[in-house]
Design a protein around this motif. Structure first.
Motif, mmCIF file in Angstrom:
data_model
loop_
_atom_site.group_PDB
_atom_site.id
_atom_site.type_symbol
_atom_site.label_atom_id
_atom_site.label_comp_id
_atom_site.label_asym_id
_atom_site.label_seq_id
_atom_site.Cartn_x
_atom_site.Cartn_y
_atom_site.Cartn_z
ATOM 1 N N PRO A 141 9.340 4.666 -8.105
ATOM 2 C CA PRO A 141 10.292 5.641 -8.504
ATOM 3 C C PRO A 141 10.683 6.539 -7.089
ATOM 4 C CG PRO A 141 8.770 5.685 -10.306
ATOM 5 C CD PRO A 141 8.245 4.708 -8.910
ATOM 6 N N ARG A 142 9.734 7.133 -6.384
ATOM 7 C CA ARG A 142 9.893 7.691 -5.132
ATOM 8 C C ARG A 142 10.949 7.101 -4.405
ATOM 9 N NH1 ARG A 142 5.326 10.385 -1.784
ATOM 10 N NH2 ARG A 142 4.873 11.391 -3.581
ATOM 11 N N VAL A 177 11.072 -2.263 -0.624
ATOM 12 C CA VAL A 177 9.991 -1.825 -1.288
ATOM 13 C C VAL A 177 10.380 -2.182 -2.958
ATOM 14 C CG1 VAL A 177 8.684 0.238 -2.130
ATOM 15 C CG2 VAL A 177 9.039 -0.098 0.212
ATOM 16 N N LEU A 178 11.770 -1.669 -3.433
ATOM 17 C CA LEU A 178 12.117 -1.743 -4.745
ATOM 18 C C LEU A 178 12.395 -3.389 -4.968
ATOM 19 C CD1 LEU A 178 14.657 1.314 -4.489
ATOM 20 C CD2 LEU A 178 12.502 1.221 -5.955
ATOM 21 N N GLY A 179 12.539 -4.045 -4.386
ATOM 22 C CA GLY A 179 12.593 -5.497 -4.580
ATOM 23 C C GLY A 179 11.196 -5.969 -4.803
ATOM 24 N N ARG A 180 10.250 -5.233 -4.595
ATOM 25 C CA ARG A 180 8.840 -5.891 -4.745
ATOM 26 C C ARG A 180 7.918 -4.925 -5.801
ATOM 27 N NH1 ARG A 180 5.764 -5.196 -0.866
ATOM 28 N NH2 ARG A 180 7.300 -3.844 0.474
ATOM 29 N N LEU A 181 8.190 -3.711 -5.713
ATOM 30 C CA LEU A 181 7.507 -2.732 -6.335
ATOM 31 C C LEU A 181 8.392 -2.127 -7.252
ATOM 32 C CD1 LEU A 181 5.338 -1.750 -3.339
ATOM 33 C CD2 LEU A 181 4.712 -3.568 -5.055
ATOM 34 N N ASP A 193 0.820 -1.256 0.207
ATOM 35 C CA ASP A 193 0.044 0.175 -0.130
ATOM 36 C C ASP A 193 0.834 1.225 0.078
ATOM 37 O OD1 ASP A 193 -2.819 1.252 0.279
ATOM 38 O OD2 ASP A 193 -1.487 2.193 2.250
ATOM 39 N N SER A 194 0.997 2.063 -1.002
ATOM 40 C CA SER A 194 1.850 3.418 -1.282
ATOM 41 C C SER A 194 1.548 4.294 -0.113
ATOM 42 C CB SER A 194 1.412 3.639 -2.528
ATOM 43 O OG SER A 194 0.053 4.298 -2.753
ATOM 44 N N SER A 195 0.267 4.333 0.453
ATOM 45 C CA SER A 195 0.210 5.477 1.557
ATOM 46 C C SER A 195 0.707 4.775 2.684
ATOM 47 C CB SER A 195 -1.465 5.535 1.609
ATOM 48 O OG SER A 195 -2.020 6.279 0.715
ATOM 49 N N LEU A 200 16.556 6.260 -1.968
ATOM 50 C CA LEU A 200 17.638 5.349 -2.041
ATOM 51 C C LEU A 200 18.891 5.953 -2.586
ATOM 52 C CD1 LEU A 200 19.054 2.512 -1.101
ATOM 53 C CD2 LEU A 200 18.044 1.606 -2.991
ATOM 54 N N ASN A 201 18.761 6.518 -3.708
ATOM 55 C CA ASN A 201 20.178 7.272 -4.227
ATOM 56 C C ASN A 201 20.494 8.259 -3.408
ATOM 57 O OD1 ASN A 201 19.753 5.503 -6.414
ATOM 58 N ND2 ASN A 201 18.589 7.183 -7.805
#
Length: 318
Positions: A294-295, A287-291, A260-262, A300-301
């Motif tokens: 971009p935010r 999160v990036l491993g699953r979805l 859930d993004s919220s 992360l950067n």
């Protein structure tokens, strides 16, 4: 025996308040009953199955939550074949109205609740208060309440300054102190975000043997909205009706928050407040491993740049 429920698919979202209530009355009278309860309240009843869902809602709330601007209980009528008793208010009233009291009294006198094998009371916020308070009308019922207030009696809850306009409303007479009204319930489930301090303080007042308090951290001030968006509410009501809902069942359901993004943004915001870059990095990687997010990639950067500058040590790759 189920009636033809196709009329419950009608879209009421484009109607003005007076038109909406008139149309709701026509729909519900075809399958049960509609009854005005003064200027600020009304009741609907759909007579279908042996399980009764009793919901307390506001007109504004159901317009926001339902694409068809229908009471939440209509979904359970269509999906599960349940019966539904809906009490609806214009604005937040906590249902502290003599006409509502009289309506519930009449249902008790008529043995209405005794006609059903299972009864579930549901509401959120002020409506969660009402679900708990009026559940005393049906001993042995199950109660599901999201962010309920225990009372707004300033002698007990003067620390809650959100609803000062209600302080002249009596919460000390009939159906008054919601936690006491749960003494006859089979079981009750109270959901609250522990980071919402006033909600958590009210939840603490619901300490009763039959009550399971369920923490939903980082869902914020609109827990019901988030649970509906995640598809949790109907599943909770189904399990509660079957007697299969408990802490572990909810823990499994609540894993839906991971997508859930919220919720994920709220969790990141809390880690920001706590200044926990290490945990933020772990969250971003998860999160990036699953979805596709971009935010979180941008965050992360930024975190990796901060680590390169020596602010903190990055977690090892898993």
């Amino acid at each position: 025996m189920q009636e033809n429920l196709e009329i419950l698919n009608e879209d009421l979202s484009g109607l003005k308040p007076a038109q909406w209530q008139d149309r709701l009355a026509i729909l519900t009278e075809e399958l049960g009953m509609f009854q005005p309860l003064g200027e600020k309240h009304c009741a609907t009843f759909l007579d279908q199955g042996d399980t009764l869902l009793v919901t307390f809602e506001t007109q504004e709330g159901l317009h926001n939550l339902s694409p068809l601007a229908q009471p939440l209980g209509f979904d359970m009528v269509k999906q599960e074949g349940w019966s539904h008793l809906g009490l609806i208010s214009k604005g937040d009233t906590w249902f502290r109205d003599p006409q509502v009291f009289g309506f519930i009294d009449q249902l008790i006198d008529d043995g209405f609740f005794e006609e059903f094998d299972k009864v579930i009371f549901y509401g959120a916020g002020p409506c969660g208060y009402a679900a708990a308070a009026f559940s005393v009308a049906s001993p042995g019922a199950t109660v599901v309440a999201i962010q309920p207030q225990a009372t707004l009696d300033p002698r007990l809850t003067e620390w809650d300054d959100r609803f000062v306009e209600m302080r002249r409303t009596s919460f000390s007479d009939r159906y008054g102190f919601a936690p006491d009204m749960l003494d006859g319930a089979k079981e009750a489930f109270v959901f609250y975000d522990p980071y919402e301090r006033l909600d958590a303080m009210h939840a603490a007042l619901f300490h009763r043997p039959c009550v399971t308090r369920l923490r939903v951290p980082n869902l914020g001030a609109a827990v019901q909205t988030r649970m509906v968006k995640m598809g949790l509410l109907n599943q909770i009501l189904q399990l509660a009706a079957d007697g299969r809902f408990d802490y572990m069942a909810f823990a499994r359901l609540f894993r839906a928050r991971r997508d859930d993004s919220s919720y994920l943004r709220a969790l990141m915001g809390r880690l920001d407040q706590l200044d926990r870059p290490y945990l933020q990095t772990l969250l971003c990687r998860n999160v990036l491993g699953r979805l596709s997010a971009p935010r979180f990639r941008r965050r992360l950067n930024t975190l990796e740049q901060r680590a390169a500058e020596g602010e903190f040590k990055l977690p090892s790759s898993l």
